[in-house]
Design a protein around this motif. Structure first.
Motif, PDB file in Angstrom:
ATOM      1  N   THR A   1      -0.376  -7.074  -5.286  1.00 62.26           N
ATOM      2  CA  THR A   1       0.901  -7.528  -4.744  1.00 62.26           C
ATOM      3  C   THR A   1       0.681  -8.753  -3.856  1.00 62.26           C
ATOM      4  O   THR A   1      -0.282  -8.810  -3.095  1.00 62.26           O
ATOM      5  CB  THR A   1       1.569  -6.409  -3.936  1.00 62.26           C
ATOM      6  OG1 THR A   1       1.805  -5.283  -4.799  1.00 62.26           O
ATOM      7  CG2 THR A   1       2.898  -6.875  -3.352  1.00 62.26           C
TER       8      THR A   1
ATOM      9  N   TYR B   1       2.820 -11.322  -1.103  1.00 59.86           N
ATOM     10  CA  TYR B   1       3.964 -11.295  -0.195  1.00 59.86           C
ATOM     11  C   TYR B   1       4.287 -12.703   0.302  1.00 59.86           C
ATOM     12  O   TYR B   1       3.421 -13.576   0.335  1.00 59.86           O
ATOM     13  CB  TYR B   1       3.655 -10.418   1.020  1.00 59.86           C
ATOM     14  CG  TYR B   1       3.232  -9.008   0.690  1.00 59.86           C
ATOM     15  CD1 TYR B   1       1.883  -8.660   0.610  1.00 59.86           C
ATOM     16  CD2 TYR B   1       4.181  -8.015   0.442  1.00 59.86           C
ATOM     17  CE1 TYR B   1       1.491  -7.372   0.301  1.00 59.86           C
ATOM     18  CE2 TYR B   1       3.797  -6.725   0.132  1.00 59.86           C
ATOM     19  CZ  TYR B   1       2.444  -6.404   0.069  1.00 59.86           C
ATOM     20  OH  TYR B   1       2.058  -5.127  -0.248  1.00 59.86           O
TER      21      TYR B   1
ATOM     22  N   SER C   1       1.197  -7.044 -12.799  1.00 57.29           N
ATOM     23  CA  SER C   1       0.440  -6.176 -13.679  1.00 57.29           C
ATOM     24  C   SER C   1       0.069  -6.936 -14.944  1.00 57.29           C
ATOM     25  O   SER C   1       0.647  -7.985 -15.245  1.00 57.29           O
ATOM     26  CB  SER C   1       1.242  -4.921 -14.023  1.00 57.29           C
ATOM     27  OG  SER C   1       2.442  -5.260 -14.669  1.00 57.29           O
TER      28      SER C   1
ATOM     29  N   ARG D   1      -1.727 -11.451   0.450  1.00 59.11           N
ATOM     30  CA  ARG D   1      -1.944 -10.672  -0.770  1.00 59.11           C
ATOM     31  C   ARG D   1      -2.658  -9.381  -0.426  1.00 59.11           C
ATOM     32  O   ARG D   1      -3.434  -9.307   0.526  1.00 59.11           O
ATOM     33  CB  ARG D   1      -2.738 -11.482  -1.788  1.00 59.11           C
ATOM     34  CG  ARG D   1      -4.165 -11.788  -1.398  1.00 59.11           C
ATOM     35  CD  ARG D   1      -4.795 -12.820  -2.356  1.00 59.11           C
ATOM     36  NE  ARG D   1      -4.881 -12.325  -3.717  1.00 59.11           N
ATOM     37  CZ  ARG D   1      -5.028 -13.115  -4.786  1.00 59.11           C
ATOM     38  NH1 ARG D   1      -5.078 -14.444  -4.638  1.00 59.11           N
ATOM     39  NH2 ARG D   1      -5.112 -12.588  -5.988  1.00 59.11           N
ATOM     40  N   ASP D   2      -2.408  -8.373  -1.256  1.00 61.98           N
ATOM     41  CA  ASP D   2      -3.101  -7.090  -1.180  1.00 61.98           C
ATOM     42  C   ASP D   2      -3.659  -6.840  -2.576  1.00 61.98           C
ATOM     43  O   ASP D   2      -2.922  -6.420  -3.472  1.00 61.98           O
ATOM     44  CB  ASP D   2      -2.134  -5.990  -0.752  1.00 61.98           C
ATOM     45  CG  ASP D   2      -2.835  -4.651  -0.543  1.00 61.98           C
ATOM     46  OD1 ASP D   2      -3.890  -4.410  -1.162  1.00 61.98           O
ATOM     47  OD2 ASP D   2      -2.303  -3.840   0.224  1.00 61.98           O
ATOM     48  N   ASN D   3      -4.945  -7.106  -2.754  1.00 59.92           N
ATOM     49  CA  ASN D   3      -5.527  -6.987  -4.085  1.00 59.92           C
ATOM     50  C   ASN D   3      -5.532  -5.537  -4.580  1.00 59.92           C
ATOM     51  O   ASN D   3      -5.405  -5.281  -5.783  1.00 59.92           O
ATOM     52  CB  ASN D   3      -6.943  -7.541  -4.094  1.00 59.92           C
ATOM     53  CG  ASN D   3      -6.970  -9.055  -3.983  1.00 59.92           C
ATOM     54  OD1 ASN D   3      -5.992  -9.732  -4.312  1.00 59.92           O
ATOM     55  ND2 ASN D   3      -8.074  -9.587  -3.499  1.00 59.92           N
ATOM     56  N   ALA D   4      -5.651  -4.589  -3.675  1.00 59.45           N
ATOM     57  CA  ALA D   4      -5.646  -3.176  -4.071  1.00 59.45           C
ATOM     58  C   ALA D   4      -4.294  -2.777  -4.665  1.00 59.45           C
ATOM     59  O   ALA D   4      -4.228  -1.879  -5.522  1.00 59.45           O
ATOM     60  CB  ALA D   4      -5.981  -2.301  -2.880  1.00 59.45           C
ATOM     61  N   LYS D   5      -3.233  -3.416  -4.204  1.00 56.14           N
ATOM     62  CA  LYS D   5      -1.896  -3.108  -4.695  1.00 56.14           C
ATOM     63  C   LYS D   5      -1.408  -4.138  -5.718  1.00 56.14           C
ATOM     64  O   LYS D   5      -0.277  -4.037  -6.193  1.00 56.14           O
ATOM     65  CB  LYS D   5      -0.900  -3.047  -3.531  1.00 56.14           C
ATOM     66  CG  LYS D   5      -1.184  -1.932  -2.541  1.00 56.14           C
ATOM     67  CD  LYS D   5      -0.142  -1.910  -1.429  1.00 56.14           C
ATOM     68  CE  LYS D   5      -0.416  -0.764  -0.463  1.00 56.14           C
ATOM     69  NZ  LYS D   5       0.591  -0.730   0.641  1.00 56.14           N
TER      70      LYS D   5
ATOM     71  N   SER E   1       8.257  -9.546  -1.798  1.00 56.57           N
ATOM     72  CA  SER E   1       7.095  -8.896  -2.409  1.00 56.57           C
ATOM     73  C   SER E   1       7.097  -9.176  -3.904  1.00 56.57           C
ATOM     74  O   SER E   1       8.160  -9.364  -4.514  1.00 56.57           O
ATOM     75  CB  SER E   1       7.148  -7.383  -2.189  1.00 56.57           C
ATOM     76  OG  SER E   1       7.132  -7.059  -0.825  1.00 56.57           O
TER      77      SER E   1
ATOM     78  N   ARG F   1       4.997  -7.593  -7.302  1.00 54.81           N
ATOM     79  CA  ARG F   1       3.998  -6.721  -7.919  1.00 54.81           C
ATOM     80  C   ARG F   1       3.599  -7.332  -9.248  1.00 54.81           C
ATOM     81  O   ARG F   1       4.454  -7.664 -10.065  1.00 54.81           O
ATOM     82  CB  ARG F   1       4.595  -5.335  -8.115  1.00 54.81           C
ATOM     83  CG  ARG F   1       3.688  -4.350  -8.813  1.00 54.81           C
ATOM     84  CD  ARG F   1       2.609  -3.822  -7.894  1.00 54.81           C
ATOM     85  NE  ARG F   1       2.004  -2.595  -8.445  1.00 54.81           N
ATOM     86  CZ  ARG F   1       1.017  -2.578  -9.328  1.00 54.81           C
ATOM     87  NH1 ARG F   1       0.515  -3.726  -9.776  1.00 54.81           N
ATOM     88  NH2 ARG F   1       0.552  -1.419  -9.763  1.00 54.81           N
TER      89      ARG F   1
END
Length: 121
Positions: free
Chosen positions: A77, A79, A25, A71-75, A21, A23
């Motif tokens: 993140t 993977y 920012s 990918r998880d755009n809301a998070k 994973s 993350r």
């Protein structure tokens, strides 16, 4: 400043699986093509998976069929699911921005610390 924090690495036997994973920012994550890179000892860093803003993916032949990027755009993140791992996959894995193909590097100025993946019996 963009920050990237990778996690999920470890020691796994040949044929095993790991899920990494990352993350992100400091940037509008959803607007970026993202990729996973790796660097083995004594070797150049290489790009092993990319995912477009719309979710399209691409891989080099060395990992195609074994690795899956998502990918998880809301998070914010990204993977990397790695299956059927081989000793040759041993490396430090990093996420970062990528270009349109697996030959196109387009990283942010900063890199994360990476996560170590070791494939060994």
């Amino acid at each position: 400043q963009v920050q990237l924090v990778e996690s999920g690495g470890g020691l796994v036997q040949p044929g095993g699986s790991l899920r990494l994973s990352c993350r992100v920012s400091g940037t509008v994550f959803s607007l970026n093509v993202m990729g996973w890179y790796r660097q083995a000892p004594g070797k150049r860093r290489e790009l092993v998976a990319i995912i477009s803003r719309g979710g399209g993916t691409n891989y080099p032949d060395s990992v195609k069929g074994r690795f899956t990027i998502s990918r998880d755009n809301a998070k914010a993140t990204v993977y990397l699911q790695m299956n059927s791992l081989e000793p040759e996959d041993t490396a430090v894995y990093y996420c970062n921005r990528a270009g349109a193909t697996v030959s196109s590097w387009f990283p942010f100025a900063s890199w994360g610390q990476g996560t170590q993946v070791t494939v060994s019996s």
